[in-house]
Scaffold this motif. Structure first.
Motif, mmCIF file in Angstrom:
data_model
loop_
_atom_site.group_PDB
_atom_site.id
_atom_site.type_symbol
_atom_site.label_atom_id
_atom_site.label_comp_id
_atom_site.label_asym_id
_atom_site.label_seq_id
_atom_site.Cartn_x
_atom_site.Cartn_y
_atom_site.Cartn_z
ATOM 1 N N ALA A 67 0.824 -1.217 0.000
ATOM 2 C CA ALA A 67 0.000 0.000 0.000
ATOM 3 C C ALA A 67 0.859 1.269 0.000
ATOM 4 O O ALA A 67 0.328 2.382 -0.098
ATOM 5 C CB ALA A 67 -0.928 -0.006 1.205
ATOM 6 N N ASP A 68 2.170 1.083 0.105
ATOM 7 C CA ASP A 68 3.090 2.219 0.174
ATOM 8 C C ASP A 68 3.922 2.236 -1.118
ATOM 9 O O ASP A 68 4.779 1.371 -1.327
ATOM 10 C CB ASP A 68 3.973 2.041 1.424
ATOM 11 N N LYS A 69 3.664 3.224 -1.957
ATOM 12 C CA LYS A 69 4.316 3.278 -3.284
ATOM 13 C C LYS A 69 5.840 3.244 -3.163
ATOM 14 O O LYS A 69 6.525 2.565 -3.942
ATOM 15 C CB LYS A 69 3.856 4.541 -4.021
ATOM 16 N N GLY A 70 6.359 3.972 -2.157
ATOM 17 C CA GLY A 70 7.812 4.028 -1.953
ATOM 18 C C GLY A 70 8.372 2.641 -1.638
ATOM 19 O O GLY A 70 9.439 2.249 -2.143
ATOM 20 N N SER A 71 7.651 1.900 -0.823
ATOM 21 C CA SER A 71 8.079 0.549 -0.452
ATOM 22 C C SER A 71 8.063 -0.372 -1.677
ATOM 23 O O SER A 71 8.975 -1.176 -1.892
ATOM 24 C CB SER A 71 7.156 0.019 0.655
ATOM 25 N N VAL A 72 7.029 -0.240 -2.513
ATOM 26 C CA VAL A 72 6.924 -1.068 -3.733
ATOM 27 C C VAL A 72 8.102 -0.747 -4.664
ATOM 28 O O VAL A 72 8.773 -1.645 -5.178
ATOM 29 C CB VAL A 72 5.562 -0.849 -4.441
ATOM 30 N N GLU A 73 8.385 0.548 -4.841
ATOM 31 C CA GLU A 73 9.496 0.942 -5.726
ATOM 32 C C GLU A 73 10.823 0.388 -5.213
ATOM 33 O O GLU A 73 11.631 -0.117 -5.994
ATOM 34 C CB GLU A 73 9.572 2.479 -5.810
ATOM 35 N N LYS A 74 11.005 0.461 -3.906
ATOM 36 C CA LYS A 74 12.267 -0.003 -3.299
ATOM 37 C C LYS A 74 12.460 -1.504 -3.538
ATOM 38 O O LYS A 74 13.549 -1.949 -3.920
ATOM 39 C CB LYS A 74 12.210 0.308 -1.793
ATOM 40 N N LEU A 116 -6.687 -2.985 -3.247
ATOM 41 C CA LEU A 116 -6.885 -2.436 -4.593
ATOM 42 C C LEU A 116 -5.683 -1.592 -5.038
ATOM 43 O O LEU A 116 -5.078 -1.845 -6.069
ATOM 44 C CB LEU A 116 -8.166 -1.607 -4.591
ATOM 45 N N LYS A 117 -5.333 -0.614 -4.181
ATOM 46 C CA LYS A 117 -4.231 0.274 -4.565
ATOM 47 C C LYS A 117 -2.911 -0.493 -4.546
ATOM 48 O O LYS A 117 -2.068 -0.324 -5.430
ATOM 49 C CB LYS A 117 -4.191 1.481 -3.616
ATOM 50 N N GLY A 118 -2.759 -1.380 -3.541
ATOM 51 C CA GLY A 118 -1.522 -2.163 -3.433
ATOM 52 C C GLY A 118 -1.313 -3.058 -4.638
ATOM 53 O O GLY A 118 -0.209 -3.153 -5.183
ATOM 54 N N THR A 119 -2.383 -3.729 -5.061
ATOM 55 C CA THR A 119 -2.299 -4.599 -6.247
ATOM 56 C C THR A 119 -1.937 -3.753 -7.468
ATOM 57 O O THR A 119 -1.090 -4.132 -8.285
ATOM 58 C CB THR A 119 -3.644 -5.335 -6.455
ATOM 59 N N PHE A 120 -2.570 -2.566 -7.556
ATOM 60 C CA PHE A 120 -2.269 -1.659 -8.674
ATOM 61 C C PHE A 120 -0.798 -1.225 -8.668
ATOM 62 O O PHE A 120 -0.115 -1.294 -9.694
ATOM 63 C CB PHE A 120 -3.177 -0.421 -8.632
ATOM 64 N N PHE A 121 -0.294 -0.807 -7.499
ATOM 65 C CA PHE A 121 1.111 -0.351 -7.419
ATOM 66 C C PHE A 121 2.061 -1.447 -7.921
ATOM 67 O O PHE A 121 3.030 -1.159 -8.626
ATOM 68 C CB PHE A 121 1.491 0.001 -5.974
ATOM 69 N N CYS A 122 1.783 -2.705 -7.530
ATOM 70 C CA CYS A 122 2.682 -3.801 -7.921
ATOM 71 C C CYS A 122 2.625 -4.048 -9.427
ATOM 72 O O CYS A 122 3.658 -4.235 -10.071
ATOM 73 C CB CYS A 122 2.353 -5.081 -7.148
ATOM 74 N N ILE A 123 1.412 -4.013 -10.000
ATOM 75 C CA ILE A 123 1.298 -4.221 -11.462
ATOM 76 C C ILE A 123 1.963 -3.049 -12.197
ATOM 77 O O ILE A 123 2.669 -3.227 -13.186
ATOM 78 C CB ILE A 123 -0.187 -4.360 -11.894
ATOM 79 N N GLN A 124 1.739 -1.849 -11.682
ATOM 80 C CA GLN A 124 2.303 -0.656 -12.319
ATOM 81 C C GLN A 124 3.830 -0.743 -12.390
ATOM 82 O O GLN A 124 4.440 -0.523 -13.434
ATOM 83 C CB GLN A 124 1.885 0.582 -11.513
ATOM 84 N N GLU A 125 4.429 -1.105 -11.257
ATOM 85 C CA GLU A 125 5.891 -1.187 -11.167
ATOM 86 C C GLU A 125 6.424 -2.316 -12.056
ATOM 87 O O GLU A 125 7.431 -2.169 -12.746
ATOM 88 C CB GLU A 125 6.245 -1.442 -9.699
ATOM 89 N N TYR A 126 5.707 -3.437 -12.049
ATOM 90 C CA TYR A 126 6.102 -4.616 -12.853
ATOM 91 C C TYR A 126 6.043 -4.279 -14.347
ATOM 92 O O TYR A 126 6.984 -4.573 -15.099
ATOM 93 C CB TYR A 126 5.149 -5.761 -12.514
ATOM 94 N N ALA A 127 4.955 -3.650 -14.763
ATOM 95 C CA ALA A 127 4.778 -3.317 -16.185
ATOM 96 C C ALA A 127 5.815 -2.280 -16.621
ATOM 97 O O ALA A 127 6.379 -2.363 -17.713
ATOM 98 C CB ALA A 127 3.372 -2.792 -16.426
ATOM 99 N N ARG A 128 6.063 -1.314 -15.744
ATOM 100 C CA ARG A 128 6.999 -0.241 -16.059
ATOM 101 C C ARG A 128 8.412 -0.777 -16.315
ATOM 102 O O ARG A 128 9.139 -0.275 -17.148
ATOM 103 C CB ARG A 128 7.026 0.725 -14.873
ATOM 104 N N ARG A 129 8.775 -1.822 -15.561
ATOM 105 C CA ARG A 129 10.144 -2.314 -15.628
ATOM 106 C C ARG A 129 10.345 -3.486 -16.583
ATOM 107 O O ARG A 129 11.479 -3.812 -16.935
ATOM 108 C CB ARG A 129 10.611 -2.744 -14.230
ATOM 109 N N SER A 130 9.243 -4.170 -16.979
ATOM 110 C CA SER A 130 9.400 -5.350 -17.827
ATOM 111 C C SER A 130 9.845 -4.938 -19.225
ATOM 112 O O SER A 130 9.196 -4.107 -19.856
ATOM 113 C CB SER A 130 8.073 -6.100 -17.924
ATOM 114 N N LYS A 131 10.923 -5.553 -19.669
ATOM 115 C CA LYS A 131 11.404 -5.230 -21.024
ATOM 116 C C LYS A 131 10.562 -6.000 -22.025
ATOM 117 O O LYS A 131 10.200 -7.146 -21.806
ATOM 118 C CB LYS A 131 12.879 -5.610 -21.145
#
Ligand SMILES: NC(=O)c1ccc[n+]([C@@H]2O[C@H](COP(=O)([O-])OP(=O)(O)OC[C@H]3O[C@@H](n4cnc5c(N)ncnc54)[C@H](O)[C@@H]3O)[C@@H](O)[C@H]2O)c1
Length: 259
Positions: A67-74, A116-131
């Motif tokens: 649920a913490d965007k900073g934690s997901v990014e880290k 909801l937001k936590g699941t979104f943050f994880c998908i967002q980060e995963y999609a952003r980084r997947s080559k």
């Protein structure tokens, strides 16, 4: 059927998998199943439970608050510093249990933020980084039958854990978000599916005896699920066997929603 054939169909050997909520009841089963299938597992949890951490040179654990965007990014920084992630299992989830008339706003927000937001943050980060050219990828979101149907409150006689409106709403949201991302990420070779488990018996913190019995009566198969009965669905959806399956919600509920 040869081993070679099954490996080609379901092979997950060497694939890297992130499981959120990794030391909870289901998360532990998912980590164990992907390890048994030969994958490299990263288990992440807000409160890592040492007793549920698996010792293996193919498994490591990280602290993560989805649920913490900073934690997901880290956590994604850490994972991607040593390679790509093939599979993301969005399993972490919470619920609140007061009667809805007494639900405080922070309680409602907490369930929304994690599920909801936590699941979104994880998908967002995963999609952003997947080559784009690094092979097929898969996301499996853990929803619930209560994202599809309402709980039958007549069976909650001897349990305080009343199912909440916000829990069901977040799980319905996860099923819809699954379709959204299946469509948006298809061209990037990322499949996105969900699993909707029915009620799972918890031997370490059993639900009330009467609840278990009434739930079982309501279920065509006459019982609650065992946690291990969810892993086949996750392994399938993550594997090449599901290479043309995306946007699907796989219901694993002993027929509960068919009745
Ligand atoms: N148990 C069931 O009957 C059932 C049925 C349908 C769906 N589900 C879903 O399955 C998933 C797993 O449930 P479970 O039964 O194993 O629950 P659990 O409580 O045993 O495990 C959940 C795990 O998520 C972790 N977690 C909580 N908040 C987090 C956060 N902000 N960031 C990271 N981790 C966090 C917890 O520490 C815990 O280890 C959940 O999404 C749940 O809604 C469970």
């Amino acid at each position: 059927m040869s081993d070679h054939y099954l490996k080609k169909l379901f092979g997950l050997e060497g694939k890297s998998v992130l499981v959120t909520g990794a030391t909870g009841q289901l998360g532990h089963e998912f980590c164990s199943a992907f390890l048994s299938a030969g994958a490299k597992v990263i288990g992440a949890d807000k409160d890592l439970n040492r007793e549920k951490m698996i010792t293996s040179d193919r498994c490591r654990y990280l602290t993560l608050d989805i649920a913490d965007k900073g934690s997901v990014e880290k956590v994604f920084d850490d994972i991607y510093s040593s390679g790509e992630l093939d599979i993301l299992i969005n399993n972490a989830g919470v619920s609140c249990f007061e009667p809805f008339e007494e639900r405080p706003e922070p309680s409602f927000d907490w369930v929304m933020n994690v599920n909801l937001k936590g699941t979104f943050f994880c998908i967002q980060e995963y999609a952003r980084r997947s080559k784009r050219n690094s092979g097929p990828k898969s996301v499996v979101n853990i929803a619930s039958v209560y994202g599809l149907i309402s709980p039958d409150f007549r069976i909650y006689t001897d349990t305080e854990r009343h199912n909440s409106e916000v829990y069901g709403a977040t799980k319905a949201g996860i099923i819809q978000m699954t379709r959204y991302f299946a469509v948006h990420l298809a061209s990037r070779h990322i499949r996105v599916n969900s699993i909707s488990p029915g009620g799972i018996y918890n031997p370490e913190a059993p639900q009330g005896e009467e609840f278990i019995s009434l739930y079982s009566e309501r279920n065509p198969m006459g019982r609650m699920a065992e946690a291990g009965e969810m892993v086949g669905a996750a392994l399938y959806l993550a594997s090449p066997a599901a290479s043309y399956t995306t946007g699907h919600n796989l219901v694993v509920d002993g027929g509960m929603t068919s009745w």
